[in-house]
Enzyme design. Structure first.
Site, short mmCIF file in Angstrom:
data_model
loop_
_atom_site.label_atom_id
_atom_site.label_comp_id
_atom_site.label_asym_id
_atom_site.label_seq_id
_atom_site.Cartn_x
_atom_site.Cartn_y
_atom_site.Cartn_z
N ASP A 64 0.83 -1.20 0.00
CA ASP A 64 0.00 0.00 0.00
C ASP A 64 0.87 1.26 0.00
O ASP A 64 2.08 1.21 0.17
CB ASP A 64 -0.89 -0.03 1.24
N GLU A 71 1.96 7.38 -2.32
CA GLU A 71 1.57 8.71 -2.80
C GLU A 71 1.74 9.79 -1.72
O GLU A 71 1.56 10.95 -1.99
CB GLU A 71 0.12 8.70 -3.29
N ASP A 111 -9.22 3.38 -4.21
CA ASP A 111 -10.26 3.39 -3.18
C ASP A 111 -11.56 3.96 -3.71
O ASP A 111 -11.94 5.08 -3.36
CB ASP A 111 -9.79 4.23 -1.99
#
Lengths: 735, 735
Positions: free
Chosen positions: A421, A424, A488
């Protein structure tokens, strides 16, 4: 603010021309033209110059991975004059200038194989920190790529900032969800916000252009007669071009340059990966419940494998990437047992380490964390949840992450994959081991993070057996990342961030050189009292069966949102979709192989195979799944029929042999729940495989919440009781 | 898009220096400095140049007066080199250039009186259509002005586009009302959207700067060390500077240059103007009802005097500016009767003419309307409501409007004023008699419209007796407009567009040279089920008593919003506020005279009189009403107390002699309904007048809707029945 010494500016750009003269460069005193294999790319004249240079002062505002980037452009100057300085069999050397004193040198190059064509900034003097380059455009031209673009597959008419960030919630300033998310924390996003932006595009004039930079850049496709590419920093390196006779040839060229994805592990074809949480017993019960309802399970993904800690917001995942025996007793013995049953166990990791964990302390002691300007570890507050970030610009730190976390804590435990994950959030004001500036490395970070993952797996000798999937990406991710996912999504039907958005997000990524993608079945983000419905979950599930792989996610608020285990009806319906996916295995595998070997994405825009049909260029909510299946997912609520555009070919409706078309028309077809509109090509060698999907039927039970389950199967009664227990242990929030 | 021939660019700027050498200009080979009376204005060096020039391609999008202006800046070039070409007692002549070939000439000038100091662009070659000018700034400097700025009195830290447009609904992108208005028609606005923008500012370094241009411009106060002024077009003319020893001196200088407002007619001091509709009988009944409740009435404003027409949206005002005897029977005889009673009649007009009206036909026949590119009248659709626009660039058309509408239809009828509405909708693609470009004349249009009104009144011999009030404004409005108002506030407590916003809107306008303002008591815009409450109406009313004049408006949806006539309680309370206003007449008049004679606005930012107190510079919701009253309106709902900052002085609370302060502190004072927090200076010559306001008491009745009226006065029973009749005739929508 100082105007830099533009008197002394000199930018040297070189364009290399192969002996076969693939670059065709002509010029006179005032004009020059650059074509590649007959495609005109650059047309320079005093009135319409090729290059502008200047300087700007940027501001980056924002929080939690949402950035507001503004630029105060102090100067922007057209380089009108030029000289051809030098010429040899493989290159032509230009000096572009303005009024004798303002200069840029460019070399246009063809590599020795004659397969790579690029321009190269040979030198760029102090003071220039902005370059704007114009490429020839035609009014009816289309452009695609830019990384994973969720709002616009065809990018013409818009400007796209290339800056890795949160994709945003709602992603449309005219959408109420976005407004609320902006009010909440500035996280509403916009049409261009994405975890994976990339300065690469494919033009319908049959060329691709790729810009080698890691700084902020922009692709501006608003003008009728040019594309303008803006690159920040004082060292843009190369810009690559490639032409081809078809989009497929272009993608072969692009992925030949950027790198292609490996074949994923074959075990993913065994069914879906179930995203569950709550400990070993809960995990096993979920698997049992799924299998009792006929769900084909390839793996179980437990994001809470490292345990949880308590903050005032509730219990959060503990970002300390090692097995928590308290949370998952006996996991070490359960993993091989499950593997025996054909079910893999997958976990979760990211580049952050919670300050309360042992791994954080190890990293601090070894000086492996990114620092702040005072020389202390740069601490990010994720909400009473303080973390350091491993500094992957330090080779020793990367090696430590690979050794300690990937190999020792994950591979040695027997786990078969993980969600890799983040990527960013990299703070731009941090201090890195390599000396890189935060703004220069920000975009590249996801690719570096992917490289760490890949190398860890390779060093562990497990390539081909491990599935790690990443959210953020950039140039370079193509060669490192084993799998990506669409981020997401909000749990609704909003075009820009709902179920629809995963389709252009996947197709544009395919046009950027990354040909495999998947998504959280059901979507992820639930806010403002909007929750995932059974219908939405199942519409995602029926689409997922026609993608690279299937994986569920409980979302950010598991107990408020519909889950695969929320009712027997859902489980039986979901089971059918996993069976469809498994039944398509050989076809999917052959399609993934095309991506692996040739760079042809698994999910493809229609124009990839029907490029002469002008109507397909603006279709972004249908796709080809491989060569032979045309998929038109239902992306609205409550639809019993759906309109499908078919280009010219011989089509048969997947669910009804009597619905056929020779294409060139829009058909309205039935689209009840469970029957995603799909057509196959009648001449496909897989036609019988496709027809056999009609025989896969779900066990029929009444839809609804657990209370309304009417089946007499023993597992169902268990399910509703079990749900209660699960709800007590699952936490609402999750990073 | 072509790069213009910047090789040949030459911009000539001249700065004139008076014989008294008010401009102090010094230079060497690389630097020059311009000061005015010791205030450094310009500091040029190769690193920090004074002037940038370039070219841009603008896009103007939007509808209904809401604009989205974007600029694609093709070039922006610092002019680093300079020569002083010429010098005489009143001027210095500079040529600014870049690399010998890129030139601008500027002359710095002091006029022969030595009272006007300006820079002047002597010539500007083809190709330049953008100029960016930098003035010296200091980090702790404050700037004010920019026209009527509703969100920021202190403009430092923000960029302000100067472009006349709708002020917007909500005016804050983080405010839900704005989001809804944007969704509806893009009309949500932003912090800078205003009907009256103006490229003028006053600096806390005690100078003003004003830019003579009618094109789009920007005032950019974001940088720490400079202010940057952007001006579009190829002919920026002059930029004016003035220094002073105080803000009051600066405003005297500014209004001396821009023009000062005439004294308004004295009859406005007689009470409030009542905004009502519905015909002669309704009008008279409203007046009677108001007077029965003790409301001091100076005039009655009937916006529907020209009648109504029916569209599918309902009945709309008929934009055909002549008395409708059907709508207002016997108005011609009623007007003088009311005048006898001390009540004036006021009406409504704007530059549009409805296509169904006789005046439109007259204007078409005489060729007096703005045209489209085909040469036909430019028709604006205001919603099934098609209008032409009188072309005021045609002197004959202006004369016709003055003769036919202002003199004949209004003044000859005996009316005493009107709302001179609109001015911000001028279409930029229209064709004008003068040949002006729409984008060049757009900003100036409101001032031209003001000029037509003023000249009409003057030609009718009625200056001093007529009140016309305008919404839109620009440079020039100062000398033409008799009165302005704060536009269309939303009927809530939102800071950016609610009751609070009228305060900075008025104060910033005062710093831009226009010192009288008023507002719709109660606010105007009611949308999305938000309606005006009695509390909001009365909070507006109590503030209005401490402003230049009082006027009610029924708003865009009269029957859904609270009106002065909605209950006896409201009328008695409102009556008290009108009595307060009337009791202050002499003070108000003396204050208005200061504005008329010296340019000191009626409502003043606190720093105008307390410039040494650094804390007052960011106070934008309190004001000085004249020299002696400090007003701190309650701008939140349900407040019983209010915090008031008092600069150092001797203060007495208006409503309680026992609450006093020597200033330099924030006091929390009682702020029940009807008692706006106001302090007066104890040494004021008007102190007794202020004290006497305490004796003005309202008749006490229970607040609430008409049904709950408990007073036994005969008029009240009439009121509630009459209301029903009124509601049947009043229309919801109004332009």
């Amino acid at each position: 603010m100082a105007v830099h010494q533009l008197h002394y500016i000199a930018v040297v750009v070189v364009l290399i021309v192969s002996s076969s003269h693939a670059f065709d460069i002509s010029y006179n005193a005032t004009h020059f033209y650059v074509s590649l294999n007959g495609v005109e790319l650059i047309r320079h004249s005093p009135e319409e110059p090729f290059l502008y240079v200047g300087s700007g002062i940027p501001t980056f505002e924002g929080q939690f991975g949402n950035y507001d980037v503004e630029d105060f452009v102090e100067e922007r100057i057209a380089l009108i004059d030029f000289l051809v300085d030098d010429q040899d069999p493989i290159s032509v050397h230009f000096t572009l200038s303005r009024l004798d004193m303002l200069q840029v040198e460019i070399r246009f190059v063809t590599d020795v194989d004659g397969s790579l064509y690029y321009g190269e900034f040979v030198s760029l003097s102090d003071g220039i920190n902005r370059v704007w380059m114009r490429l020839v455009a035609e009014e009816d031209e289309h452009v695609f790529g830019g990384g994973s673009q969720f709002s616009h597959l065809n990018m013409r008419g818009k400007k796209f900032p290339i800056w890795i960030q949160e994709q945003g919630v709602g992603r449309d300033k005219n959408y109420e969800i976005t407004f609320k998310a902006d009010q909440r924390d500035g996280g509403g996003g916009d049409y261009y916000t994405t975890y994976w932006a990339q300065p690469t595009f494919v033009s319908s004039r049959l060329y691709y252009a790729h810009f080698d930079t890691t700084t902020y850049s922009e692709l501006d496709f608003r003008a009728d007669d040019f594309h303008e590419i803006q690159i920040w920093g004082n060292s843009p390196s190369q810009f690559h071009f490639f032409t081809g006779s078809s989009y497929i040839e272009l993608l072969q060229g692009l992925t030949g340059y950027l790198g292609r994805q490996p074949m994923p592990p074959e075990w993913i074809y065994n069914g879906t990966i179930l995203g569950v949480q709550g400990g070993t017993e809960a995990m096993l019960n979920y698997i049992q419940m799924a299998e009792d309802h006929g769900i084909k399970v390839s793996g179980v993904w437990i994001q809470d494998w490292a345990g949880r800690i308590t903050t005032s917001f509730g219990r959060r995942l503990f970002w300390n990437w090692e097995w928590s025996p308290e949370q998952y007793p006996n996991l070490d013995t359960v993993i091989p047992e499950l593997k025996q049953r054909g079910i893999r166990v997958l976990v979760y990791a990211n580049p952050n380490l919670n300050r309360l964990g042992g791994l954080y302390q190890e990293a601090v002691n070894a000086d492996f964390l990114i620092k702040n300007s005072s020389g202390d570890p740069y601490i990010v507050d994720y909400g009473e949840f303080f973390c350091g970030i491993v500094d992957f610009t330090n080779p020793n730190a990367s090696q430590w992450y690979k050794d300690r976390i990937i190999k020792q804590n994950m591979l040695d435990l027997g786990i078969s994959g993980w969600m890799a994950d983040f990527g960013e959030y990299l703070p731009i004001d941090a201090v890195f081991y390599s000396g890189a500036k935060g703004t220069d490395i920000h975009n590249e970070w996801p690719a570096i993070w992917a490289q760490v993952n890949r190398e860890g797996v390779e060093e562990g000798g497990k390539m081909g057996d491990i599935l790690f999937w990443m959210r953020a990406g950039y140039t370079g991710s193509q060669r490192y990342s084993v799998m990506t996912w669409a981020g997401d999504q909000f749990v609704d039907y909003g075009l820009a961030d709902g179920i629809a958005s995963v389709i252009p997000g996947t197709l544009s990524l395919g046009m950027s050189g990354y040909g495999m993608n998947h998504f959280d079945i059901g979507g992820y983000t639930s806010l403002f009292d909007v929750t995932r419905t059974e219908e939405l979950f199942l519409r995602y599930a029926e689409m997922a069966a026609f993608t690279t792989m299937m994986r569920t996610h409980e979302g950010n608020r598991p107990d408020e949102n519909w889950q695969f285990y929320s009712s027997s009806h859902t489980m039986y319906e979901f089971a059918r979709h996993t069976k469809i996916y498994v039944a398509l295995n050989d076809y999917v595998n052959s399609t993934i192989r095309e991506n692996h070997e040739l760079g042809i994405p698994v999910q493809r825009p229609l124009f990839l195979h029907y490029e002469d049909d002008e109507r397909v260029y603006n279709i972004q909510y249908q796709y080809m799944f491989g060569r032979d299946l045309l998929v038109a997912p239902v992306i609205e609520q409550g639809r019993e029929t759906w309109d499908v555009y078919l280009p010219t070919d011989d089509w048969i409706f997947l669910w009804d042999e009597d619905i056929t078309s020779a294409g060139g028309e829009t058909l309205t077809v039935p689209s009840p729940m469970g029957h995603i509109p799909v057509f196959f090509r009648s001449q496909s060698q897989w036609a019988d495989t496709f027809r056999q999907l009609r025989d896969i039927e779900a066990v029929t039970v009444t839809p609804g919440p657990p209370e309304s389950m009417t089946t007499s199967r023993s597992s169902t009664a268990m399910a509703s009781h079990f749900l209660l227990a699960i709800c007590l242990t699952i936490m609402a929030s999750f990073w």
